[in-house]
Design a protein around this motif. Sequence first.
Motif, PDB file in Angstrom:
ATOM      1  N   GLN A 268     -90.974  -3.970 -10.908  1.00 54.47           N
ATOM      2  CA  GLN A 268     -91.042  -3.752  -9.464  1.00 54.47           C
ATOM      3  C   GLN A 268     -89.741  -4.159  -8.784  1.00 54.47           C
ATOM      4  O   GLN A 268     -89.263  -3.481  -7.870  1.00 54.47           O
ATOM      5  CB  GLN A 268     -92.211  -4.537  -8.868  1.00 54.47           C
ATOM      6  N   ILE A 269     -89.152  -5.263  -9.226  1.00 53.06           N
ATOM      7  CA  ILE A 269     -87.883  -5.703  -8.658  1.00 53.06           C
ATOM      8  C   ILE A 269     -86.784  -4.684  -8.966  1.00 53.06           C
ATOM      9  O   ILE A 269     -85.961  -4.356  -8.107  1.00 53.06           O
ATOM     10  CB  ILE A 269     -87.503  -7.091  -9.199  1.00 53.06           C
ATOM     11  N   VAL A 270     -86.784  -4.159 -10.196  1.00 56.07           N
ATOM     12  CA  VAL A 270     -85.791  -3.151 -10.576  1.00 56.07           C
ATOM     13  C   VAL A 270     -85.948  -1.911  -9.705  1.00 56.07           C
ATOM     14  O   VAL A 270     -84.955  -1.332  -9.228  1.00 56.07           O
ATOM     15  CB  VAL A 270     -85.921  -2.792 -12.069  1.00 56.07           C
ATOM     16  N   GLU A 271     -87.189  -1.480  -9.468  1.00 57.97           N
ATOM     17  CA  GLU A 271     -87.424  -0.318  -8.610  1.00 57.97           C
ATOM     18  C   GLU A 271     -86.860  -0.562  -7.214  1.00 57.97           C
ATOM     19  O   GLU A 271     -86.202   0.317  -6.628  1.00 57.97           O
ATOM     20  CB  GLU A 271     -88.913  -0.015  -8.528  1.00 57.97           C
ATOM     21  N   GLN A 272     -87.095  -1.746  -6.656  1.00 56.74           N
ATOM     22  CA  GLN A 272     -86.567  -2.076  -5.324  1.00 56.74           C
ATOM     23  C   GLN A 272     -85.045  -2.008  -5.308  1.00 56.74           C
ATOM     24  O   GLN A 272     -84.437  -1.486  -4.364  1.00 56.74           O
ATOM     25  CB  GLN A 272     -87.029  -3.477  -4.913  1.00 56.74           C
ATOM     26  N   ARG A 273     -84.412  -2.523  -6.354  1.00 55.26           N
ATOM     27  CA  ARG A 273     -82.946  -2.542  -6.393  1.00 55.26           C
ATOM     28  C   ARG A 273     -82.367  -1.153  -6.589  1.00 55.26           C
ATOM     29  O   ARG A 273     -81.304  -0.839  -6.049  1.00 55.26           O
ATOM     30  CB  ARG A 273     -82.477  -3.505  -7.491  1.00 55.26           C
ATOM     31  N   LEU A 274     -83.056  -0.312  -7.346  1.00 53.23           N
ATOM     32  CA  LEU A 274     -82.606   1.072  -7.484  1.00 53.23           C
ATOM     33  C   LEU A 274     -82.658   1.781  -6.139  1.00 53.23           C
ATOM     34  O   LEU A 274     -81.739   2.531  -5.776  1.00 53.23           O
ATOM     35  CB  LEU A 274     -83.480   1.805  -8.505  1.00 53.23           C
ATOM     36  N   GLU A 275     -83.746   1.549  -5.397  1.00 51.09           N
ATOM     37  CA  GLU A 275     -83.875   2.159  -4.078  1.00 51.09           C
ATOM     38  C   GLU A 275     -82.810   1.616  -3.131  1.00 51.09           C
ATOM     39  O   GLU A 275     -82.217   2.359  -2.353  1.00 51.09           O
ATOM     40  CB  GLU A 275     -85.267   1.903  -3.514  1.00 51.09           C
ATOM     41  N   GLN A 276     -82.566   0.335  -3.211  1.00 52.94           N
ATOM     42  CA  GLN A 276     -81.559  -0.294  -2.358  1.00 52.94           C
ATOM     43  C   GLN A 276     -80.183   0.336  -2.570  1.00 52.94           C
ATOM     44  O   GLN A 276     -79.431   0.562  -1.624  1.00 52.94           O
ATOM     45  CB  GLN A 276     -81.501  -1.787  -2.675  1.00 52.94           C
ATOM     46  N   HIS A 277     -79.857   0.629  -3.835  1.00 48.41           N
ATOM     47  CA  HIS A 277     -78.536   1.170  -4.163  1.00 48.41           C
ATOM     48  C   HIS A 277     -78.526   2.696  -4.230  1.00 48.41           C
ATOM     49  O   HIS A 277     -77.500   3.282  -4.610  1.00 48.41           O
ATOM     50  CB  HIS A 277     -78.048   0.586  -5.490  1.00 48.41           C
ATOM     51  N   GLU A 278     -79.640   3.318  -3.879  1.00 45.50           N
ATOM     52  CA  GLU A 278     -79.739   4.774  -3.865  1.00 45.50           C
ATOM     53  C   GLU A 278     -79.300   5.383  -5.197  1.00 45.50           C
ATOM     54  O   GLU A 278     -78.451   6.277  -5.251  1.00 45.50           O
ATOM     55  CB  GLU A 278     -78.897   5.373  -2.737  1.00 45.50           C
ATOM     56  N   THR A 279     -79.865   4.894  -6.275  1.00 46.86           N
ATOM     57  CA  THR A 279     -79.455   5.387  -7.580  1.00 46.86           C
ATOM     58  C   THR A 279     -80.648   5.461  -8.525  1.00 46.86           C
ATOM     59  O   THR A 279     -81.734   4.951  -8.220  1.00 46.86           O
ATOM     60  CB  THR A 279     -78.355   4.489  -8.183  1.00 46.86           C
ATOM     61  N   ARG A 280     -80.437   6.101  -9.667  1.00 45.18           N
ATOM     62  CA  ARG A 280     -81.423   6.198 -10.741  1.00 45.18           C
ATOM     63  C   ARG A 280     -80.676   5.992 -12.055  1.00 45.18           C
ATOM     64  O   ARG A 280     -79.442   6.015 -12.082  1.00 45.18           O
ATOM     65  CB  ARG A 280     -82.097   7.578 -10.738  1.00 45.18           C
ATOM     66  N   GLY A 281     -81.406   5.799 -13.154  1.00 43.50           N
ATOM     67  CA  GLY A 281     -80.740   5.582 -14.429  1.00 43.50           C
ATOM     68  C   GLY A 281     -81.418   6.318 -15.564  1.00 43.50           C
ATOM     69  O   GLY A 281     -82.612   6.591 -15.520  1.00 43.50           O
ATOM     70  N   ARG A 282     -80.636   6.619 -16.597  1.00 43.98           N
ATOM     71  CA  ARG A 282     -81.167   7.348 -17.748  1.00 43.98           C
ATOM     72  C   ARG A 282     -81.460   6.440 -18.933  1.00 43.98           C
ATOM     73  O   ARG A 282     -82.287   6.772 -19.772  1.00 43.98           O
ATOM     74  CB  ARG A 282     -80.185   8.448 -18.177  1.00 43.98           C
ATOM     75  N   THR A 283     -80.784   5.307 -19.029  1.00 45.48           N
ATOM     76  CA  THR A 283     -80.990   4.413 -20.163  1.00 45.48           C
ATOM     77  C   THR A 283     -81.658   3.126 -19.705  1.00 45.48           C
ATOM     78  O   THR A 283     -81.104   2.387 -18.878  1.00 45.48           O
ATOM     79  CB  THR A 283     -79.658   4.073 -20.859  1.00 45.48           C
ATOM     80  N   LEU A 284     -82.843   2.867 -20.226  1.00 44.57           N
ATOM     81  CA  LEU A 284     -83.556   1.628 -19.911  1.00 44.57           C
ATOM     82  C   LEU A 284     -83.396   0.657 -21.076  1.00 44.57           C
ATOM     83  O   LEU A 284     -83.604   1.030 -22.239  1.00 44.57           O
ATOM     84  CB  LEU A 284     -85.033   1.901 -19.648  1.00 44.57           C
ATOM     85  N   THR A 285     -83.022  -0.568 -20.761  1.00 42.15           N
ATOM     86  CA  THR A 285     -82.840  -1.606 -21.777  1.00 42.15           C
ATOM     87  C   THR A 285     -83.779  -2.770 -21.485  1.00 42.15           C
ATOM     88  O   THR A 285     -83.812  -3.285 -20.368  1.00 42.15           O
ATOM     89  CB  THR A 285     -81.386  -2.109 -21.808  1.00 42.15           C
ATOM     90  N   LEU A 286     -84.541  -3.151 -22.489  1.00 45.78           N
ATOM     91  CA  LEU A 286     -85.413  -4.316 -22.411  1.00 45.78           C
ATOM     92  C   LEU A 286     -84.722  -5.482 -23.099  1.00 45.78           C
ATOM     93  O   LEU A 286     -84.211  -5.340 -24.222  1.00 45.78           O
ATOM     94  CB  LEU A 286     -86.748  -4.022 -23.107  1.00 45.78           C
ATOM     95  N   LYS A 287     -84.700  -6.624 -22.435  1.00 46.53           N
ATOM     96  CA  LYS A 287     -84.080  -7.829 -22.988  1.00 46.53           C
ATOM     97  C   LYS A 287     -85.154  -8.886 -23.203  1.00 46.53           C
ATOM     98  O   LYS A 287     -85.945  -9.163 -22.306  1.00 46.53           O
ATOM     99  CB  LYS A 287     -83.013  -8.342 -22.018  1.00 46.53           C
ATOM    100  N   VAL A 288     -85.185  -9.459 -24.382  1.00 46.75           N
ATOM    101  CA  VAL A 288     -86.159 -10.496 -24.712  1.00 46.75           C
ATOM    102  C   VAL A 288     -85.422 -11.678 -25.346  1.00 46.75           C
ATOM    103  O   VAL A 288     -84.676 -11.501 -26.318  1.00 46.75           O
ATOM    104  CB  VAL A 288     -87.239  -9.992 -25.697  1.00 46.75           C
TER     105      VAL A 288
END
Length: 361
Positions: A268-288
């Motif tokens: 949800q935080i990532v979605e908010q930040r994408l909207e804030q920066h008016e952008t989208r992304g093609r590569t999703l990376t999960l960090k554990v």
Amino acid sequence: MRKIIHVDMDAFYASVEQRDNPSYRGKPLVVGGSPNQRGVVAAASYEARKFGIHSAMPSVTAFAKCPGLIFVRPRFDVYREISTSIHAIFKRYSDLVEGVSLDEAYLDVTENRQNIPYASTIARHIKTAIFQETQLTATAGVSINKFLAKMASGQNKPNGLTVILPEDAIAFVEQLPIEKFHGIGEVTAAKMHSLGIHSGADLKERTLSELTHHFGKAGNYYYKIARAEDDRPVEANRVRKSVGAETSFAQDLSDVGQMLQELEQIAQIVEQRLEQHETRGRTLTLKVKFSDYHQITRSKTMLAPISELSTIFEIAKALFESIDLENRSIRLLGISLSNLDNAKQTQVIQLPLFKNAGIIF
């Protein structure tokens, strides 16, 4: 020696909502999703912060802390419009403006458009102009590098101005509690405490090899800032390469259901930040990161860019479920999107370093 200003708007999103709706003024308010929708706090007013509410907190937790809390949906189009006006004010004084987010920026005013000798004077002019033109307040920090300017802006909020002079820089860092350092989060601070590092002075006593042994590549950064050193230039027109969020847990997680719940909050935080920066992304990376500090990443590249919460969480969840936990507990989870699709991205400009014999604040 440079003259750097860090400007940070005061509770920006929440302050905009209180400005535009007089009934919200003086009341605890958060911008973000409602508790019923398992939302996340994007910003909290100063009245809400008195209850211990902060950004990235689950909305249900915030509501439990303050049952009378007002929830307002984000209006990123409004925030971006105001941010554009604020950056126009910055450009009156310097071309070297690095926007960190909609409400935060660094300015290098070593050489400035109006030939004002004092960086503190420029900071006062900027704060006054912001208030006159937007009816919002900002806090500014002034010093010789980005780290110190950032630390200065956090000393006297809201509507403050703090200057750290060159001759005071080392003493300032030495007396600073380690948990107040920019770039040192709650989990890292706890580890430093376990190593007997409680202040900047304690951090300064550690060798570079000690710090890199305990903290990896970040150890080099900690070694420098303990000595008030930061050679990063202010980068105008910096291209954003990724948008993401991560959470370090005060207590390691061992329950898979709780892990997935935290992962959804991060999405949800990532979605908010994408909207804030008016952008989208093609590569999703999960960090554990596991409890033993072993870290792994898993990535997936899509044919089309994404920005919707449901898709982000679905992909992150699938990547997470592909990991063999082996009864291991987790201390950090993170999601980021790269290969950004943003028409507003501009070319990176390599900036010169100014070399002056002296510096005046």
